[in-house]
Design a protein around this motif. Structure first.
Motif, PDB file in Angstrom:
ATOM      1  N   ALA A 144      18.889  17.242  38.347  1.00 48.42           N
ATOM      2  CA  ALA A 144      18.451  15.990  37.717  1.00 48.42           C
ATOM      3  C   ALA A 144      16.937  15.967  37.561  1.00 48.42           C
ATOM      4  O   ALA A 144      16.417  15.524  36.523  1.00 48.42           O
ATOM      5  CB  ALA A 144      18.916  14.803  38.557  1.00 48.42           C
ATOM      6  N   GLN A 145      16.229  16.448  38.572  1.00 43.08           N
ATOM      7  CA  GLN A 145      14.764  16.484  38.521  1.00 43.08           C
ATOM      8  C   GLN A 145      14.271  17.357  37.375  1.00 43.08           C
ATOM      9  O   GLN A 145      13.394  16.945  36.594  1.00 43.08           O
ATOM     10  CB  GLN A 145      14.235  17.034  39.848  1.00 43.08           C
ATOM     11  CG  GLN A 145      12.726  17.237  39.892  1.00 43.08           C
ATOM     12  CD  GLN A 145      12.285  17.806  41.231  1.00 43.08           C
ATOM     13  OE1 GLN A 145      12.736  17.362  42.279  1.00 43.08           O
ATOM     14  NE2 GLN A 145      11.407  18.803  41.199  1.00 43.08           N
ATOM     15  N   LYS A 146      14.822  18.546  37.257  1.00 42.89           N
ATOM     16  CA  LYS A 146      14.389  19.475  36.211  1.00 42.89           C
ATOM     17  C   LYS A 146      14.733  18.942  34.824  1.00 42.89           C
ATOM     18  O   LYS A 146      13.932  19.035  33.882  1.00 42.89           O
ATOM     19  CB  LYS A 146      15.033  20.853  36.430  1.00 42.89           C
ATOM     20  CG  LYS A 146      14.660  21.521  37.732  1.00 42.89           C
ATOM     21  CD  LYS A 146      13.165  21.764  37.836  1.00 42.89           C
ATOM     22  CE  LYS A 146      12.798  22.434  39.147  1.00 42.89           C
ATOM     23  NZ  LYS A 146      11.328  22.608  39.287  1.00 42.89           N
ATOM     24  N   VAL A 183      18.546  13.669  46.564  1.00 41.17           N
ATOM     25  CA  VAL A 183      17.388  14.146  45.808  1.00 41.17           C
ATOM     26  C   VAL A 183      17.181  15.645  46.003  1.00 41.17           C
ATOM     27  O   VAL A 183      16.811  16.363  45.063  1.00 41.17           O
ATOM     28  CB  VAL A 183      16.117  13.368  46.223  1.00 41.17           C
ATOM     29  CG1 VAL A 183      14.867  13.983  45.606  1.00 41.17           C
ATOM     30  CG2 VAL A 183      16.237  11.900  45.823  1.00 41.17           C
ATOM     31  N   THR A 184      17.417  16.129  47.215  1.00 42.08           N
ATOM     32  CA  THR A 184      17.185  17.540  47.515  1.00 42.08           C
ATOM     33  C   THR A 184      18.453  18.386  47.404  1.00 42.08           C
ATOM     34  O   THR A 184      18.421  19.589  47.657  1.00 42.08           O
ATOM     35  CB  THR A 184      16.607  17.698  48.932  1.00 42.08           C
ATOM     36  OG1 THR A 184      17.478  17.044  49.879  1.00 42.08           O
ATOM     37  CG2 THR A 184      15.220  17.064  49.019  1.00 42.08           C
ATOM     38  N   PHE A 225      21.321   7.828  40.518  1.00 43.52           N
ATOM     39  CA  PHE A 225      20.784   8.063  39.182  1.00 43.52           C
ATOM     40  C   PHE A 225      21.845   8.678  38.264  1.00 43.52           C
ATOM     41  O   PHE A 225      21.653   9.765  37.710  1.00 43.52           O
ATOM     42  CB  PHE A 225      19.553   8.955  39.297  1.00 43.52           C
ATOM     43  CG  PHE A 225      18.788   9.205  38.036  1.00 43.52           C
ATOM     44  CD1 PHE A 225      18.879   8.368  36.928  1.00 43.52           C
ATOM     45  CD2 PHE A 225      17.935  10.302  37.953  1.00 43.52           C
ATOM     46  CE1 PHE A 225      18.160   8.609  35.778  1.00 43.52           C
ATOM     47  CE2 PHE A 225      17.201  10.553  36.802  1.00 43.52           C
ATOM     48  CZ  PHE A 225      17.313   9.710  35.718  1.00 43.52           C
ATOM     49  N   PRO A 226      22.972   8.006  38.055  1.00 44.30           N
ATOM     50  CA  PRO A 226      24.049   8.572  37.236  1.00 44.30           C
ATOM     51  C   PRO A 226      23.645   8.815  35.791  1.00 44.30           C
ATOM     52  O   PRO A 226      24.251   9.673  35.117  1.00 44.30           O
ATOM     53  CB  PRO A 226      25.157   7.520  37.338  1.00 44.30           C
ATOM     54  CG  PRO A 226      24.483   6.258  37.759  1.00 44.30           C
ATOM     55  CD  PRO A 226      23.339   6.685  38.614  1.00 44.30           C
ATOM     56  N   GLU A 227      22.639   8.105  35.304  1.00 44.48           N
ATOM     57  CA  GLU A 227      22.177   8.324  33.925  1.00 44.48           C
ATOM     58  C   GLU A 227      21.649   9.744  33.716  1.00 44.48           C
ATOM     59  O   GLU A 227      21.553  10.228  32.583  1.00 44.48           O
ATOM     60  CB  GLU A 227      21.090   7.313  33.555  1.00 44.48           C
ATOM     61  CG  GLU A 227      21.575   5.873  33.424  1.00 44.48           C
ATOM     62  CD  GLU A 227      21.609   5.131  34.740  1.00 44.48           C
ATOM     63  OE1 GLU A 227      21.871   3.916  34.732  1.00 44.48           O
ATOM     64  OE2 GLU A 227      21.347   5.768  35.811  1.00 44.48           O
ATOM     65  N   SER A 228      21.319  10.423  34.803  1.00 46.23           N
ATOM     66  CA  SER A 228      20.819  11.796  34.683  1.00 46.23           C
ATOM     67  C   SER A 228      21.888  12.751  34.182  1.00 46.23           C
ATOM     68  O   SER A 228      21.570  13.872  33.754  1.00 46.23           O
ATOM     69  CB  SER A 228      20.290  12.285  36.032  1.00 46.23           C
ATOM     70  OG  SER A 228      21.347  12.427  36.972  1.00 46.23           O
ATOM     71  N   LEU A 275      15.231  15.770  33.984  1.00 48.68           N
ATOM     72  CA  LEU A 275      14.407  14.594  33.711  1.00 48.68           C
ATOM     73  C   LEU A 275      13.029  15.006  33.227  1.00 48.68           C
ATOM     74  O   LEU A 275      12.529  14.479  32.220  1.00 48.68           O
ATOM     75  CB  LEU A 275      14.290  13.734  34.974  1.00 48.68           C
ATOM     76  CG  LEU A 275      13.323  12.542  34.903  1.00 48.68           C
ATOM     77  CD1 LEU A 275      13.739  11.560  33.812  1.00 48.68           C
ATOM     78  CD2 LEU A 275      13.254  11.838  36.264  1.00 48.68           C
ATOM     79  N   TRP A 276      12.408  15.949  33.908  1.00 46.15           N
ATOM     80  CA  TRP A 276      11.064  16.354  33.497  1.00 46.15           C
ATOM     81  C   TRP A 276      11.088  17.022  32.120  1.00 46.15           C
ATOM     82  O   TRP A 276      10.192  16.787  31.297  1.00 46.15           O
ATOM     83  CB  TRP A 276      10.438  17.301  34.518  1.00 46.15           C
ATOM     84  CG  TRP A 276       9.071  17.735  34.098  1.00 46.15           C
ATOM     85  CD1 TRP A 276       8.681  18.962  33.639  1.00 46.15           C
ATOM     86  CD2 TRP A 276       7.908  16.903  34.021  1.00 46.15           C
ATOM     87  NE1 TRP A 276       7.353  18.959  33.301  1.00 46.15           N
ATOM     88  CE2 TRP A 276       6.845  17.709  33.532  1.00 46.15           C
ATOM     89  CE3 TRP A 276       7.650  15.568  34.325  1.00 46.15           C
ATOM     90  CZ2 TRP A 276       5.561  17.216  33.333  1.00 46.15           C
ATOM     91  CZ3 TRP A 276       6.365  15.077  34.141  1.00 46.15           C
ATOM     92  CH2 TRP A 276       5.338  15.886  33.644  1.00 46.15           C
ATOM     93  N   LYS A 277      12.100  17.830  31.867  1.00 45.42           N
ATOM     94  CA  LYS A 277      12.201  18.510  30.565  1.00 45.42           C
ATOM     95  C   LYS A 277      12.275  17.501  29.437  1.00 45.42           C
ATOM     96  O   LYS A 277      11.718  17.727  28.350  1.00 45.42           O
ATOM     97  CB  LYS A 277      13.433  19.422  30.556  1.00 45.42           C
ATOM     98  CG  LYS A 277      13.571  20.252  29.292  1.00 45.42           C
ATOM     99  CD  LYS A 277      14.780  21.186  29.364  1.00 45.42           C
ATOM    100  CE  LYS A 277      14.912  22.025  28.093  1.00 45.42           C
ATOM    101  NZ  LYS A 277      16.087  22.941  28.166  1.00 45.42           N
ATOM    102  N   GLN A 278      12.933  16.366  29.667  1.00 45.07           N
ATOM    103  CA  GLN A 278      13.049  15.336  28.633  1.00 45.07           C
ATOM    104  C   GLN A 278      11.864  14.366  28.648  1.00 45.07           C
ATOM    105  O   GLN A 278      11.537  13.775  27.614  1.00 45.07           O
ATOM    106  CB  GLN A 278      14.358  14.569  28.817  1.00 45.07           C
ATOM    107  CG  GLN A 278      15.582  15.443  28.601  1.00 45.07           C
ATOM    108  CD  GLN A 278      16.889  14.668  28.648  1.00 45.07           C
ATOM    109  OE1 GLN A 278      16.916  13.441  28.676  1.00 45.07           O
ATOM    110  NE2 GLN A 278      18.007  15.390  28.654  1.00 45.07           N
ATOM    111  N   PHE A 279      11.238  14.202  29.804  1.00 43.01           N
ATOM    112  CA  PHE A 279      10.138  13.250  29.940  1.00 43.01           C
ATOM    113  C   PHE A 279       8.816  13.816  29.430  1.00 43.01           C
ATOM    114  O   PHE A 279       8.023  13.100  28.801  1.00 43.01           O
ATOM    115  CB  PHE A 279      10.002  12.842  31.406  1.00 43.01           C
ATOM    116  CG  PHE A 279       8.971  11.775  31.665  1.00 43.01           C
ATOM    117  CD1 PHE A 279       8.838  10.666  30.843  1.00 43.01           C
ATOM    118  CD2 PHE A 279       8.129  11.873  32.767  1.00 43.01           C
ATOM    119  CE1 PHE A 279       7.887   9.677  31.097  1.00 43.01           C
ATOM    120  CE2 PHE A 279       7.181  10.891  33.033  1.00 43.01           C
ATOM    121  CZ  PHE A 279       7.057   9.800  32.195  1.00 43.01           C
TER     122      PHE A 279
END
Length: 327
Positions: free
Chosen positions: A304-306, A296-297, A176-179, A308-312
């Protein structure tokens, strides 16, 4: 590419030697929605649910194809409790209309979000690249819009409903390099930067990250804050379906050698709904709780997870004001 090579041996073993079990749970009296259920994995999963007695809703973009699927399932299972509802994940108004209709149900025991697309061609839908709109934005728009009905059903009928996302092992094949871009969605939506050969993998990685974030935000199995709903996400394995039709000869050869039948793959969708509270927030592969890709972990993946959610989250809120309260 490195992730793909590392994962490949376990992928081969899984395809050849691990067969998901045939579902056996009695779903009589339960209401189950399966999206993208007029063909492929969704269609065969719907057949299993019907065979096991569920009150089934086929949620599909093309009603005529769904009606044909309904007739086929009725013929093979004898079910008389199948409905067809229109759902087009490329249009947010369709998702919202569908979710509003769901609120009118007496109960909802499970929704299996199976519908998705895989394409090498860049196209737009609702202002995003179409894969992102369908596999990510609309998938979780629907998830959050039906959560109130799942919770209501949990309380009213003393049940533990399931919100199941059909993801994929292909999240192992990308990082997921776009992250790393300042604006993830702008990066994904730029046709000049779109890496469409990796786009399906990326969309499934985004599903994994968002499911993990939602698990942290939702009530836990032991919480009394809200009625509990199991959120899990799964890998059906490499199966014969129409999803990868645009991919080239190497994939077709791999399919011929290793792909599971659609029916065998569909068992994983039903198995996820059969799974208990220990599957909450977990990735299921071959119908068993399985670790997600190591990236992922990692620190990289958690950031990336945090991010992504902040922007999503604001995107979801813009589409449906107040939706985040449902979490």
């Amino acid at each position: 590419m490195a992730g793909m090579l590392t994962y490949f041996p376990s992928f081969i073993y899984s395809q050849l030697f691990e067969t998901p079990p045939v579902p056996t749970t009695d779903f009589t009296g339960q209401t189950v929605i399966v999206t993208g259920s007029n063909q492929g994995l969704g269609f065969e999963a719907a057949r299993h649910f019907a065979r096991l007695g569920a009150n089934l809703i086929l949620a599909c973009r093309t009603v005529s194809k769904a009606e044909a699927a309904k007739a086929d399932i009725e013929k093979t299972t004898g079910s008389k409790t199948i409905q067809v509802w229109e759902l087009d994940l490329s249009r947010y108004d369709s998702v919202k209309a569908f979710a509003k209709r769901v609120q009118g149900l007496e109960r909802l025991d499970a929704i299996v979000e199976n519908a998705g697309i895989s394409t090498m061609k860049f196209a737009e839908a609702e202002g995003n690249e179409a894969t992102i709109t369908t596999n990510v934005v609309s998938t979780f728009l629907l998830a959050l819009l039906v959560l109130p009905k799942l919770r209501e059903s949990a309380k009213k009928f003393n049940i533990v409903p399931h919100l199941t996302i059909v993801s994929s092992e292909v999240h192992f094949f990308t990082t997921f390099p776009e992250s790393q871009a300042d604006d993830i969605f702008a990066e994904l939506n730029d046709p000049k930067k779109a890496r469409m050969w990796d786009r399906y993998n990326v969309s499934k990685a985004m599903e994994v990250l968002i499911c993990r974030e939602l698990t942290e935000l939702l009530a836990s199995p032991t919480s009394s804050r809200k009625p509990f709903v199991i959120l899990n996400f799964l890998n059906p394995g490499f199966c014969h379906s129409e999803l990868a039709n645009e991919l080239g000869m190497p994939v077709k050869v791999l399919k011929a050698l290793l792909a599971r039948t659609t029916e065998v793959g569909s068992r994983t969708l039903v198995n996820a709904v059969e799974a208990g509270k220990d599957s909450h927030g977990m990735f299921l592969s071959n119908s068993k709780v399985t670790p997600v890709a190591s990236w992922v972990t990692s620190e990289y993946g958690i950031k990336a997870q945090k991010k992504l959610w902040k922007q999503f989250a604001p995107i979801l809120e813009k589409i449906q004001p107040g939706i985040l309260v449902n979490i």
